[in-house]
Design a protein around this motif. Sequence first.
Motif, PDB file in Angstrom:
ATOM      1  N   ARG A 143       3.222   5.667  -3.545  1.00  0.00           N
ATOM      2  CA  ARG A 143       4.338   6.338  -4.212  1.00  0.00           C
ATOM      3  C   ARG A 143       4.131   6.306  -5.726  1.00  0.00           C
ATOM      4  NH1 ARG A 143       9.237   6.831  -1.753  1.00  0.00           N
ATOM      5  NH2 ARG A 143       9.018   4.862  -0.607  1.00  0.00           N
ATOM      6  N   ALA A 144       3.689   5.157  -6.239  1.00  0.00           N
ATOM      7  CA  ALA A 144       3.468   5.037  -7.677  1.00  0.00           C
ATOM      8  C   ALA A 144       2.339   5.956  -8.150  1.00  0.00           C
ATOM      9  CB  ALA A 144       3.155   3.587  -8.032  1.00  0.00           C
ATOM     10  N   LYS A 145       1.278   6.060  -7.353  1.00  0.00           N
ATOM     11  CA  LYS A 145       0.182   6.961  -7.718  1.00  0.00           C
ATOM     12  C   LYS A 145       0.651   8.412  -7.797  1.00  0.00           C
ATOM     13  CE  LYS A 145      -3.403   4.122  -5.514  1.00  0.00           C
ATOM     14  NZ  LYS A 145      -4.379   4.065  -4.407  1.00  0.00           N
ATOM     15  N   ILE A 146       1.471   8.805  -6.832  1.00  0.00           N
ATOM     16  CA  ILE A 146       1.952  10.184  -6.796  1.00  0.00           C
ATOM     17  C   ILE A 146       2.899  10.447  -7.961  1.00  0.00           C
ATOM     18  CG2 ILE A 146       3.375  11.790  -5.449  1.00  0.00           C
ATOM     19  CD1 ILE A 146       2.050  10.277  -2.959  1.00  0.00           C
TER      20      ILE A 146
ATOM     21  N   ALA B 266       0.830  -1.205   0.000  1.00  0.00           N
ATOM     22  CA  ALA B 266       0.000   0.000   0.000  1.00  0.00           C
ATOM     23  C   ALA B 266       0.866   1.257   0.000  1.00  0.00           C
ATOM     24  CB  ALA B 266      -0.928  -0.010   1.212  1.00  0.00           C
ATOM     25  N   TYR B 267       1.937   1.230   0.772  1.00  0.00           N
ATOM     26  CA  TYR B 267       2.843   2.384   0.874  1.00  0.00           C
ATOM     27  C   TYR B 267       3.532   2.643  -0.462  1.00  0.00           C
ATOM     28  CZ  TYR B 267       6.819   5.126   2.746  1.00  0.00           C
ATOM     29  OH  TYR B 267       7.772   6.080   3.006  1.00  0.00           O
TER      30      TYR B 267
ATOM     31  N   ILE C 160       3.288   5.898   7.363  1.00  0.00           N
ATOM     32  CA  ILE C 160       2.773   4.872   6.448  1.00  0.00           C
ATOM     33  C   ILE C 160       1.306   5.123   6.089  1.00  0.00           C
ATOM     34  CG2 ILE C 160       2.368   2.401   6.130  1.00  0.00           C
ATOM     35  CD1 ILE C 160       4.621   2.016   8.299  1.00  0.00           C
ATOM     36  N   ALA C 161       0.458   5.171   7.114  1.00  0.00           N
ATOM     37  CA  ALA C 161      -0.970   5.360   6.843  1.00  0.00           C
ATOM     38  C   ALA C 161      -1.224   6.689   6.134  1.00  0.00           C
ATOM     39  CB  ALA C 161      -1.760   5.294   8.146  1.00  0.00           C
ATOM     40  N   GLU C 162      -0.448   7.699   6.510  1.00  0.00           N
ATOM     41  CA  GLU C 162      -0.612   9.006   5.871  1.00  0.00           C
ATOM     42  C   GLU C 162      -0.256   8.945   4.388  1.00  0.00           C
ATOM     43  OE1 GLU C 162      -0.078   9.659  10.232  1.00  0.00           O
ATOM     44  OE2 GLU C 162       0.842   8.382   8.711  1.00  0.00           O
TER      45      GLU C 162
END
Length: 434
Positions: free
Chosen positions: A89-92, A84-85, A306-308
Motif C-alpha cells: 500500500r505504501a509503495k502504491i 508485506a500487504y 493479499i498475495a496479489e
Amino acid sequence: MTTIAIPAGMPQYDDMPRFDVERVRADFPILDREVNGHPLVYLDSANTSHKPRQVLDVLAGHYAQHNANVSRSVHTLGTEATEAYEGARAKIATFVNAPSVDEVVFTKNSTEAINLVAYAFSNASLRADADSRFRLGPGDEVVISEMEHHSNIVPWQLLCERTGATLRWFSVTENGRLDESNLDELVTERTKIVSLVHMSNILGTVNATSRITARVREVGALLLLDCSQSVPHLPVDVVDLDADFIVFTGHKMCGPTGIGVLWGRAELLAAMPPVFGGGSMIETVTMQRSTFAAPPARFEAGTPPIAEAVALGAAVDYLTGIGMRAIQWHEKEITAYALDALASVPGLRIFGPTVPVGRGGTISFALGDIHPHDVGQVLDALGVQVRVGHHCARPVCVRYGVPATTRASFYLYTTTGEIDALVRGLEQVRKVFG
C-alpha cells in the motif's frame, strides 16, 4: 511518505542513455513462446499486460514462505503477511504521489473501485445525516462521457436508476477527442460527480482534464478519473491531477489479476459510508448496531487479495526501477512508428487521434469491410495477438458507425519489429479476404 526501495540487483534503467527494450523483454518469460508456430507478437496490453519474473517470483514466494491472513494474527507469519500487504500500500501511495498512505484502498479491479464510489453515493442517499456531497436524488446529475469503458458507464446508470438522478455525458469529436464545447452547460450546480476516463482504452486518447477540473471545482462537484490505462504507461500524480478519486488495476501494469486500487482524498473517504460489510472493516459490533473503522480498512471487508497486493507492490518496484518517464517515451516512439506503419496499409481507418500527441499506445482500426473477428483470426494464425470487438466501449463504436474494431495496444516490451509483423499480417488479411 514511504520511499520505494528498489530491490537489490534490479537494473536502474533511468541511468541508461536509451531505453533498452531487449533487456526489458528478457524479464518476461512468456515473450519467449511461440503461437501457431510463429514467435509470439503480443499487442493486447490494454487488455492485460504480461508479468516480469520479478513479480512472478514475489507472488510465488509469498505463498511459499509468508502465507497467512492479515491484520488479525500476532504470530510470525501473520505479522510478515501484514507487513508485506501494508508495505505494498505504501509503495502504491508513493507511486501516484498520494499525500497519505491511508488514501489507498485495495479493490478487486477498477470496476469494483468505481462501483464502490457509486454505491457509497447510493448508501449516503438513504440517510438524512450523510455528507451532502454524497447524497443524490431527483434533480441531481452525474456526468460521464461517450468515451468511457462500460465499467465507467453502467455503475452510474444503475446509481441514477436507484436515486432518480439524471445521467449526462460529453460527446466525442470525429478525431477522437472529448467535445468540451458545452462544458458550462453540461457541468452545472446540479452536477454531483463527473467521472471520466484519463486515457481511452479504445481510442488511445489522453484527456487533458484541466478545464473540466476547473469547472467541477467551480460548481462544487466531485471528480473521478479512470486511470486504468494511464497509470501503467505514464507518470500519474494525484496532486497534479487534482481529482477527488482515481482508480486503476494491477493486471494492466505488470501485476497480477484480482487486485485494483481506489485512491481518494482522505477527507472524502472519511465521509463515505461503507459499501461491503463484514470482518476487518468494523470498529465495534453489537447485535443492535455496528460502527466502522477509518479508511482504508472501512472499504476492505473480509480477507483481501493479499498475495496479489504484495505482487502489485513488486510490479510498482519494477516499473519504478525502469522509470515511468522512460516507459512513456518508449511508448510514444512505438506509437508514432505504428501510426506511420498502419497508414501504409490500403483501406485501413484509424479511430482516434492519428498523431502521437495527446494519445497513448492503443490504436483501434477497421480494415475495409473485413470484419474484425476475421482480421483477428488471421493475425492469430501468424502469432500476432490483438483484440477484436467493442472493447467494453460499445458507445464509441456506435459513435463511429462500426460494429467493432481491431485494437493493437503496446507496452514497455513492444518493439518496432512487432509492429512490422502486424503490418505484414494485415497484408495477409487483405490477400485472404480480397
